[in-house]
Design an enzyme around this catalytic site. Structure first.
Site, PDB file in Angstrom:
ATOM      1  CG  HIS A  54      -1.649  -0.982   1.172  1.00 57.73           C
ATOM      2  ND1 HIS A  54      -2.946  -1.326   1.891  1.00 57.73           N
ATOM      3  CD2 HIS A  54      -1.685  -2.034   0.362  1.00 57.73           C
ATOM      4  CE1 HIS A  54      -3.843  -2.028   1.474  1.00 57.73           C
ATOM      5  NE2 HIS A  54      -3.853  -2.705   0.521  1.00 57.73           N
ATOM      6  CD  GLU A  56      -1.546   3.919   3.354  1.00 60.16           C
ATOM      7  OE1 GLU A  56      -1.142   3.435   2.287  1.00 60.16           O
ATOM      8  OE2 GLU A  56      -3.039   3.672   3.715  1.00 60.16           O
ATOM      9  CB  ALA A 157     -21.730   4.128 -31.953  1.00 57.04           C
ATOM     10  CB  ALA A 166     -28.814  -0.404 -42.446  1.00 59.18           C
ATOM     11  CD  GLU A 266     -16.933  -2.063 -26.580  1.00 57.14           C
ATOM     12  OE1 GLU A 266     -17.076  -2.001 -28.515  1.00 57.14           O
ATOM     13  OE2 GLU A 266     -15.745  -1.788 -26.488  1.00 57.14           O
TER      14      GLU A 266
HETATM   15  C1  AOF Z   1      -4.662  -0.069  -1.642  1.00 59.50           C
HETATM   16  N1  AOF Z   1      -3.933   0.593  -1.628  1.00 59.50           N
HETATM   17  O1  AOF Z   1      -2.643   1.967  -0.782  1.00 59.50           O
HETATM   18  C2  AOF Z   1      -3.798   1.398   0.205  1.00 59.50           C
HETATM   19  C3  AOF Z   1      -5.273   0.908   0.819  1.00 59.50           C
HETATM   20  O2  AOF Z   1      -6.531  -6.455  -0.335  1.00 59.50           O
HETATM   21  P1  AOF Z   1      -5.468  -5.393   0.657  1.00 59.50           P
HETATM   22  O3  AOF Z   1      -3.983  -5.965   1.338  1.00 59.50           O
HETATM   23  O4  AOF Z   1      -4.853  -4.707  -0.947  1.00 59.50           O
HETATM   24  O5  AOF Z   1      -6.541  -3.943   0.366  1.00 59.50           O
HETATM   25  C4  AOF Z   1      -7.023  -2.998  -0.317  1.00 59.50           C
HETATM   26  C5  AOF Z   1      -8.177  -2.180   0.333  1.00 59.50           C
HETATM   27  O6  AOF Z   1      -7.412  -1.574   1.877  1.00 59.50           O
HETATM   28  C6  AOF Z   1      -8.402  -1.353  -0.575  1.00 59.50           C
HETATM   29  O7  AOF Z   1      -9.906  -1.820  -1.059  1.00 59.50           O
HETATM   30  C7  AOF Z   1      -8.005  -0.492   0.747  1.00 59.50           C
HETATM   31  O8  AOF Z   1      -9.717  -0.069   0.802  1.00 59.50           O
HETATM   32  C8  AOF Z   1      -7.539   0.134   1.441  1.00 59.50           C
HETATM   33  N2  AOF Z   1      -6.521   0.928   0.599  1.00 59.50           N
HETATM   34  N3  AOF Z   1      -5.580   0.192  -0.731  1.00 59.50           N
HETATM   35  O9  AOF Z   1      -5.674  -0.950  -2.638  1.00 59.50           O
HETATM   36  C9  AOF Z   1      -3.266   1.716  -0.891  1.00 59.50           C
HETATM   37  N4  AOF Z   1      -4.020   2.088   0.920  1.00 59.50           N
HETATM   38 ZN    ZN Z   2      -3.470  -0.258   3.463  1.00 57.04          ZN
END
Ligand code: AOF
Ligand code: ZN
Length: 344
Positions: A54, A56, A157, A166, A266
């Protein structure tokens, strides 16, 4: 109150989240910036897609010891769950961060509640900072995780008189080459592209992005019970998802469970009409070609409306000419821009 430096850092975090490498998919696009008490950036990062760390965690790793006593600025509320990776709340606590500022409250019920966990650990937490921008960076994901179905973009479209074929049934190339190329871009922005078995049989489409610059191929999806010929392009693609049902909500639930958060539809008039009737269209992209047929299949068939009082109204979010055609981007709800680059 977030400081000017924190607002600046948040804008930078949005830019990180929006980096083109950050593929769509089951997870949101998230950016994070760590700043010290002087407002200097000591670490930054973004989430590269499911399975990778993630945002962070990436930013904290870049900051190293400088994270102690620092402020983490994140576009999404830090998660408090163990999914494919561990909880970011714990990573922030372990790193000794003093303050966390986030934009969007996590709409995903599985991961929500992180702000409280951080506050309980004595961290100063502030949410909703530039939240209106945050919702626009993951509009499809936000709708998907709150409705348990993919965000639905319906593409049509048609001619000036709303025909998609057509009277002899011929239907190819109603829109011009530029519009067709643009549709390939739309495909690359979706997780999946869906047609019904009728279109799969009649047109033998590939549903892929055939631009030279394509970097991501959506998964083709075929909906319906009819058999598609063994030699069709979709059959030879191992990524094709076959949904042998005529029940739209069942089909969408199935796609959500397979990790699809944004589907581009689509399909022909039958699927388009059924989706609209069921109020399942989140974004309607309508290409109008300055051509007339006077007869032939309409883009939308019977909606059961007999009086103008019951007309279905759409809000136009964007209008542009694409080659010789016009493209209208509409929604039944408030307009959500497609690209964060429009606002930062
Ligand atoms: C992310 N990226 O930077 C943050 C998220 O299955 P996981 O562990 O990857 O968790 C996904 C969930 O974590 C995501 O749906 C969101 O709610 C939370 N935060 N997720 O993919 C990130 N900070
Ligand atoms: Zn996270």
């Amino acid at each position: 109150m977030a400081t000017f430096g924190e607002f600046d850092a948040m804008r930078h975090a949005f830019a990180l989240a929006a980096e083109p490498e950050n593929r769509r998919g089951p997870n949101p696009r998230v950016g994070c910036v760590v700043i010290d008490s002087a407002g200097t950036v000591v670490g930054e990062g973004s989430h590269r897609g499911i399975g990778s760390p993630h945002a962070e965690v990436v930013a904290l790793a870049a900051a190293g010891d400088a994270a102690r006593g620092a402020t983490a600025i994140v576009t999404l509320e830090p998660c408090s769950h163990t999914g494919t990776t561990g909880p970011c709340t714990q990573a922030l606590i372990d790193a000794g961060v003093r303050r966390v500022v986030y934009a969007q409250t996590d709409p995903n019920p599985l991961a929500a509640g992180g702000a409280q966990v951080l506050a309980d650990a004595g961290i100063d937490v502030e949410g909703d900072v530039l939240a209106h921008l945050a919702e626009r960076i993951n509009p499809e994901w936000t709708v998907a995780v709150t409705t348990d179905r993919p965000f639905v973009t319906l593409k049509i479209a048609a001619t000036l008189d709303g025909r998609v074929a057509a009277s002899d049934g011929s239907s190819q190339w109603i829109s011009g080459p530029a519009a067709r190329k643009y549709v390939h871009q739309l495909r690359s922005e979706a997780d999946a592209v869906l047609v019904g078995t009728g279109t799969a049989i009649a047109d033998n489409p590939s549903l892929n992005d055939r631009r030279s610059e394509s970097s991501h191929q959506p998964r083709p999806v075929v909906l319906g019970r009819r058999d598609v010929p063994a030699d069709s392009s979709l059959r030879s693609n191992p990524d094709t998802i076959w949904l042998r049902t005529n029940d739209l909500s069942e089909a969408l639930t199935d796609l959500f469970e397979q990790g699809i958060r944004h589907v581009l539809v689509e399909g022909g008039p039958t699927i388009a009409t059924a989706l609209i009737e069921a109020d399942l269209v989140d974004r309607l992209i309508w290409f109008v070609s300055p051509k007339l047929l006077g007869a032939g299949a309409s883009a939308i068939s019977q909606l059961g409306i007999s009086s103008v009082d019951a007309v279905l109204e759409w809000t136009i979010g964007d209008v542009k000419t694409v080659g010789e055609d016009v493209c209208l981007v509409m929604s039944r709800k408030e307009y959500v821009p497609e690209q964060i680059s429009e606002i930062i």
